[in-house]
Design an enzyme around this catalytic site. Structure first.
Site, PDB file in Angstrom:
ATOM      1  N   HIS A   1      48.983  13.627  90.775  1.00 30.02           N
ATOM      2  CA  HIS A   1      50.096  13.394  89.840  1.00 30.02           C
ATOM      3  C   HIS A   1      50.792  12.060  90.094  1.00 30.02           C
ATOM      4  O   HIS A   1      52.020  11.998  90.202  1.00 30.02           O
ATOM      5  CB  HIS A   1      51.094  14.547  89.911  1.00 30.02           C
ATOM      6  CG  HIS A   1      50.488  15.893  89.683  1.00 30.02           C
ATOM      7  ND1 HIS A   1      49.905  16.254  88.493  1.00 30.02           N
ATOM      8  CD2 HIS A   1      50.344  16.975  90.510  1.00 30.02           C
ATOM      9  CE1 HIS A   1      49.445  17.488  88.577  1.00 30.02           C
ATOM     10  NE2 HIS A   1      49.686  17.939  89.788  1.00 30.02           N
TER      11      HIS A   1
ATOM     12  N   LYS B   1      46.985  21.088  94.700  1.00 29.08           N
ATOM     13  CA  LYS B   1      48.267  20.462  94.409  1.00 29.08           C
ATOM     14  C   LYS B   1      48.552  19.313  95.372  1.00 29.08           C
ATOM     15  O   LYS B   1      47.894  19.133  96.388  1.00 29.08           O
ATOM     16  CB  LYS B   1      49.388  21.497  94.465  1.00 29.08           C
ATOM     17  CG  LYS B   1      49.219  22.631  93.452  1.00 29.08           C
ATOM     18  CD  LYS B   1      49.078  22.130  92.024  1.00 29.08           C
ATOM     19  CE  LYS B   1      50.360  21.548  91.490  1.00 29.08           C
ATOM     20  NZ  LYS B   1      50.244  21.111  90.070  1.00 29.08           N
TER      21      LYS B   1
ATOM     22  N   HIS C   1      52.286  24.635  87.699  1.00 32.63           N
ATOM     23  CA  HIS C   1      51.046  25.270  88.179  1.00 32.63           C
ATOM     24  C   HIS C   1      50.925  26.690  87.604  1.00 32.63           C
ATOM     25  O   HIS C   1      50.670  27.659  88.298  1.00 32.63           O
ATOM     26  CB  HIS C   1      50.956  25.253  89.713  1.00 32.63           C
ATOM     27  CG  HIS C   1      52.108  25.909  90.433  1.00 32.63           C
ATOM     28  ND1 HIS C   1      51.913  26.701  91.541  1.00 32.63           N
ATOM     29  CD2 HIS C   1      53.444  25.890  90.221  1.00 32.63           C
ATOM     30  CE1 HIS C   1      53.089  27.131  91.985  1.00 32.63           C
ATOM     31  NE2 HIS C   1      54.028  26.649  91.196  1.00 32.63           N
ATOM     32  N   LEU C   2      51.082  26.755  86.294  1.00 37.76           N
ATOM     33  CA  LEU C   2      51.038  28.031  85.586  1.00 37.76           C
ATOM     34  C   LEU C   2      49.747  28.838  85.801  1.00 37.76           C
ATOM     35  O   LEU C   2      49.804  30.068  85.834  1.00 37.76           O
ATOM     36  CB  LEU C   2      51.248  27.791  84.086  1.00 37.76           C
ATOM     37  CG  LEU C   2      52.691  27.574  83.645  1.00 37.76           C
ATOM     38  CD1 LEU C   2      52.734  26.967  82.253  1.00 37.76           C
ATOM     39  CD2 LEU C   2      53.469  28.889  83.675  1.00 37.76           C
TER      40      LEU C   2
ATOM     41  N   ARG D   1      35.258  13.463  79.000  1.00 41.46           N
ATOM     42  CA  ARG D   1      35.935  14.764  79.096  1.00 41.46           C
ATOM     43  C   ARG D   1      35.965  15.210  80.550  1.00 41.46           C
ATOM     44  O   ARG D   1      35.006  15.012  81.290  1.00 41.46           O
ATOM     45  CB  ARG D   1      35.181  15.789  78.239  1.00 41.46           C
ATOM     46  CG  ARG D   1      35.863  17.127  78.069  1.00 41.46           C
ATOM     47  CD  ARG D   1      35.095  17.957  77.047  1.00 41.46           C
ATOM     48  NE  ARG D   1      35.587  19.319  76.956  1.00 41.46           N
ATOM     49  CZ  ARG D   1      36.653  19.686  76.248  1.00 41.46           C
ATOM     50  NH1 ARG D   1      37.326  18.778  75.582  1.00 41.46           N
ATOM     51  NH2 ARG D   1      37.032  20.944  76.202  1.00 41.46           N
TER      52      ARG D   1
ATOM     53  N   VAL E   1      53.782  23.266  78.890  1.00 42.07           N
ATOM     54  CA  VAL E   1      52.628  23.401  79.777  1.00 42.07           C
ATOM     55  C   VAL E   1      52.195  22.033  80.286  1.00 42.07           C
ATOM     56  O   VAL E   1      51.788  21.878  81.440  1.00 42.07           O
ATOM     57  CB  VAL E   1      51.463  24.106  79.053  1.00 42.07           C
ATOM     58  CG1 VAL E   1      50.266  24.263  79.992  1.00 42.07           C
ATOM     59  CG2 VAL E   1      51.892  25.468  78.538  1.00 42.07           C
TER      60      VAL E   1
END
Length: 368
Positions: A95, A77, A315-316, A129, A272
């Protein structure tokens, strides 16, 4: 010639228990000639002793700022907010490449420190990908959180603290228990159903007992006509799993919700994708990220209408921290083995070129 090295930093995001490097992948890197430094971390799902047992060098918690600038820092993160220059090479999810909130300030730290960012979201294979992604576990955990929120709503409650599960079976069993033994009778819609994230959501819904006809699987063909989509209002749980690259019409909006009044079935939205601060967010009915201790945010629905909640936890996959970390780290390993040749290895060359492009944009934005 010095040995290649990686420094696994601790995660400072609350409730984050995953790791970019697991003891399994650390051992494979060590066997390939790497030195692996691991910060001690009580929050991480893997014990420090597991890393030590495979030959990693344990170092103090959050000590990476004082690490030699020649050692790349790897984590998951984003870093804690700061204006300190960043002289290291960082491998992480930052991010900031899609101009999320504060993007230019994050990148300006690399400019001032002459550091480099390899964003894990943009490490792509030759087909474009992603080489490693948490998508499947994000969708799986997101669908589970949505089902738990629905179960809480049926009890007249809001969803409380979410805690990580030991494994997938434990998660599925708990969700089924709280739904009364099965999810049968629940109806869900997944947008982005053909991607890794969407497949994870669909898998969870199947495993908790939803009938196949009650799992609406939409992808680009179904959304091509442009939203808002009234069909979303006719399910119990809507899970958004798309990869947002540009502006698209909203999937659902406040006007649509208010107009439906008491006829709306929709009870839970799970975003999500979590493009909360993205100016193109196709679910403009909320504006904050939720957290594991406060997993839902209420939506303004108009007086007298049934409640609607959004889950927007970014951050599921940490609901399944060990399994998610092992899968992600194993997928990332081949690219990490190429990292010493990052000036010629395609995946790293392309990632660095993208960083330089975004850095130049941030420099202009910040007037540096």
């Amino acid at each position: 010639m010095s040995k290649p090295a990686l420094w696994l930093r601790c995660e400072k995001k609350e409730f984050e228990r995953r790791a970019a490097l697991t003891p399994t992948t650390s051992k494979k890197l060590i066997d390939a000639g790497f030195d692996i430094f691991v910060e001690r971390d009580d929050q991480r799902i893997f014990d420090d002793s597991e890393y030590e047992a495979v030959g990693c060098r344990l170092v103090d918690n959050n000590s990476w700022p004082s690490a030699p600038s020649s050692i790349p820092i790897i984590g998951l993160k984003e870093l804690e907010e700061s204006t300190d220059p960043l002289p290291h090479t960082h491998i992480q999810f930052a991010h900031c490449f899609k101009k999320q909130g504060g993007w230019s300030k994050v990148l300006s730290r690399f400019h001032r420190g002459d550091g480099t960012l390899y964003d894990l979201e943009f490490l792509n294979d030759a087909q474009g990908r992603r080489v490693a992604a948490f998508g499947f576990h994000a969708g799986f955990a997101g669908a589970a959180a949505g089902a738990l929120a629905l179960a809480a709503r049926k009890r007249g409650e809001d969803l409380g603290l979410l805690v990580p599960f030991e494994n997938e079976k434990a998660m599925v069993d708990k969700v089924k228990e709280l739904l009364g033994g099965s999810g049968k009778g629940t109806k869900a819609l997944v947008i982005g159903a053909l991607g890794r994230c969407g497949r994870g959501a669909v898998d969870l819904f199947r495993k908790i007992g939803l009938e196949e006809d009650d799992i609406l699987q939409w992808d680009m063909a179904e959304t091509a006509k442009g939203g808002p989509f009234p069909e979303i209002l006719d399910v119990d749980i809507f899970v958004n799993c798309i990869y947002l690259a540009s502006k698209i019409p909203s999937f659902i909006d406040h006007e649509q919700i208010s107009s439906a009044g008491k006829d709306r079935r929709l009870s839970v939205v799970v975003d999500v994708s979590c493009d909360t601060t993205n100016p193109f967010n196709p679910i403009p009915i909320y504006n904050i990220n939720t957290t594991f201790d406060k997993p839902t945010v209420p939506v303004e629905v108009g007086p007298g209408n049934p409640q609607l909640a959004v889950i927007s936890i970014d951050h599921l996959p940490t609901l399944l921290p060990r399994e998610a970390s092992e899968q992600f780290s194993a997928d990332l390993l081949p690219s990490l083995l190429e990292f010493p040749s990052r000036k010629t290895a395609r995946v790293w060359v392309e990632a660095e070129n993208l960083f330089k492009q975004k850095l130049a944009e941030a420099v202009i934005e910040e007037g540096l």
